[in-house]
Design an enzyme around this catalytic site. Structure first.
Site, PDB file in Angstrom:
ATOM      1  N   LYS A 107       0.900  -1.180   0.042  1.00  0.00           N
ATOM      2  CA  LYS A 107       0.034  -0.005   0.018  1.00  0.00           C
ATOM      3  C   LYS A 107       0.752   1.056   0.065  1.00  0.00           C
ATOM      4  O   LYS A 107       2.080   1.066   0.553  1.00  0.00           O
ATOM      5  CB  LYS A 107      -1.034  -0.136   1.436  1.00  0.00           C
ATOM      6  CG  LYS A 107      -2.185   0.847   1.065  1.00  0.00           C
ATOM      7  CD  LYS A 107      -3.050   0.189   0.458  1.00  0.00           C
ATOM      8  CE  LYS A 107      -4.552   1.055   0.417  1.00  0.00           C
ATOM      9  NZ  LYS A 107      -5.592  -0.011  -0.076  1.00  0.00           N
TER      10      LYS A 107
HETATM   11  N1  GLU Z   1      -7.079   0.427  -3.282  1.00  0.00           N
HETATM   12  C1  GLU Z   1      -7.957  -0.599  -3.399  1.00  0.00           C
HETATM   13  C2  GLU Z   1      -8.103  -1.671  -2.233  1.00  0.00           C
HETATM   14  O1  GLU Z   1      -7.867  -1.155  -1.070  1.00  0.00           O
HETATM   15  C3  GLU Z   1      -7.361  -1.376  -4.564  1.00  0.00           C
HETATM   16  C4  GLU Z   1      -6.194  -2.233  -4.595  1.00  0.00           C
HETATM   17  C5  GLU Z   1      -5.703  -2.745  -6.308  1.00  0.00           C
HETATM   18  O2  GLU Z   1      -6.647  -2.486  -6.879  1.00  0.00           O
HETATM   19  O3  GLU Z   1      -4.828  -2.983  -5.940  1.00  0.00           O
HETATM   20  O4  GLU Z   1      -8.123  -2.701  -2.284  1.00  0.00           O
END
Ligand code: GLU
Length: 476
Positions: A107
């Protein structure tokens, strides 16, 4: 008197992990290996804006590399910090494992209020952040693949993709370095709505589980169920829109930054969404009651509560007042470990974040595969499928003529049957299948194991089991 202190977001995730892992029989050390965050990179960079250099702080955290690339969004928000990014990266690991997206968890975040900047300024900031991450392989098609999160969307992903391509001019797979891109920049149909769509599919599958519904004291279908949504951003908006327009649910409350709207007859989600775009908030929206005390509406009577905004909104201070028998966590970490315990004791059923909002990363997975295969889904089969269906229709037409008034083909059948699946239909089918199978894997554990009293524990048991199996296979 001892005061109960709310743990941080990362501690909350760890506490929930620990509760599940205590029920497992993992080899010594492996539990710790899975729980800890592998690495967090912090970067501070300057961008010359409005005549002076402004310094920004950003993070990219890699939680687990049991599978690569690692995957997870990039968030633009003022509250971004290391603890939060690490908690979110851990959730990505468990989320990907649960829905069988072949990624580790990661993240990123940039501490910024994007609303304070012009588009061209944001582009420079985003490109600079992307440069800092890409030069350390923290953006890379086979190492680390970001996506949108709070405060970012297609536009930012297109800038990131372009920045990576400029730095890696001969990489034929450059587009796969980030997902959530616009369709004309290598994106996939249905990615923008994917997380909200996933929430809808998750609820549909929950309503196909009679035992689960009994545990939540619910009967019937989604039709007519009263729903309160917190946050009408990308996820909350799409979830509320689909549930009201396609499943007949009544959106009786919408909580936003500037208060909440409520109406027992159900709100028109599209109208509220358009109002927010035009006026910057819900204040002044006609045809509904408004209260400035938004968070109080979380405690209103309803059938389903959908927190789709920030983490930690249901916590030690308000969990005991929540009346909804069913909560679906469209946001990441909306219920703290303390809040979770109170709600569990009261018998509230919580469909956990790592499952409920996994629609986004699921469709990101499809986008990544599309980018690596360099072809749109359905391009090869669609017309061939239609041609084969035409053969059946031709035969049925002959029969139709032969039978006279006794039988005839319904026109809708012909149209529906003839149409071959395009990319959007395939994405929806793949997402629905993923959400159903993941629910069933949690459900079996939830209903069959005496020690898995809730869906979150069941979800952790399934996902930790998968991560552990993959570490074992690697020989760690
Ligand atoms: N930000 C989104 C999540 O928390 C999507 C992550 C992604 O598509 O890699 O799942």
């Amino acid at each position: 008197m001892t005061q109960i202190v709310e743990p941080s977001f990362r501690e909350s995730v760890d506490l929930m992990f620990n509760r599940a892992v205590a029920l497992m029989d993992l080899p010594p050390g492996l539990e710790e290996k899975i729980r800890v965050c592998n690495a967090t990179y912090t970067v501070r960079f300057g961008v010359r804006l409005r005549g002076q250099i402004q310094t920004f702080t950003g993070y990219r955290s890699v939680h687990s590399e049991h599978m690569e690339p690692v995957k997870g969004g990039i968030r633009f928000a003022l509250g971004v910090n290391q603890d939060e990014v690490e908690a979110l990266a851990a959730l990505m690991t468990y989320k990907c494992a649960l829905v069988e997206a072949p990624f580790g968890g990661s993240k990123g975040g940039l501490r910024i209020d994007p609303r304070q900047y012009e588009e061209h300024e944001l582009e420079r900031i985003t490109r600079r952040f992307a440069y800092e991450l890409a030069k350390r392989d923290l953006i890379h098609p086979s190492q680390n693949v970001p996506a949108p999160d709070m405060g970012t969307g297609e536009r930012e992903m297109a800038w990131i993709a372009d920045q990576y391509a400029r730095m890696n001019t001969t990489d034929i797979n450059a587009k796969a370095c980030v997902t959530g891109k616009p369709l004309n920049a290598g994106g996939i149909s249905g990615r923008v709505e994917a997380t909200g769509r996933g929430v809808q599919y998750a609820l549909q599958e929950f309503f196909r589980d009679p035992e689960g519904m009994k545990k939540a004291n619910m009967t019937g279908s989604l039709d007519g169920k009263r729903v309160i949504v917190q946050g009408l951003g990308n996820v909350g908006y799409h979830a509320a829109k689909f549930l009201s327009e396609e499943n007949g649910a009544l959106i009786t409350g919408i909580i936003e930054r500037d208060g909440a709207l409520f109406s027992s007859d159900g709100l028109d989600v599209e109208a509220v969404h358009q109002w927010i775009i035009k006026h910057g908030g819900i204040t002044g929206f006609p045809d509904a009651n408004h209260t400035a005390e938004g968070s109080a509406v979380l405690e209103e009577d309803c059938d389903i509560l959908i927190p789709a905004a920030l983490e930690g909104v249901i916590n030690l201070s308000n969990a005991a007042n929540i009346k909804a028998p069913l909560i679906i966590e469209a946001a990441n970490g909306p219920v703290t470990a303390g809040g979770d315990e109170i709600l569990r004791e009261r018998g509230t059923v919580i469909i956990p974040d790592m499952y409920a909002n996994a629609g986004g990363v699921t469709v990101s997975y499809f986008e990544w595969v599309k980018n690596l295969s360099h072809i749109r889904f359905g391009r090869m089969q669609r017309r061939q499928e239609e041609a084969r269906h035409q053969l059946v229709i031709d035969e049925l037409s002959r029969l139709d003529e032969h039978m006279g008034d006794a039988w005839s083909m319904t026109p809708q059948f012909k149209d529906k049957y003839l149409r071959g699946a395009g990319e959007l239909e395939l994405v929806r089918s793949g997402l629905d299948d993923t959400m159903r199978i993941a629910y069933q894997s949690m459900r079996d554990v939830w209903h069959e194991r005496d020690d898995a009293h809730d869906l979150r524990t069941a979800a952790y048991l399934v996902s930790i089991g998968k991560v552990a199996a993959s570490y074992r296979a690697k020989g760690l």
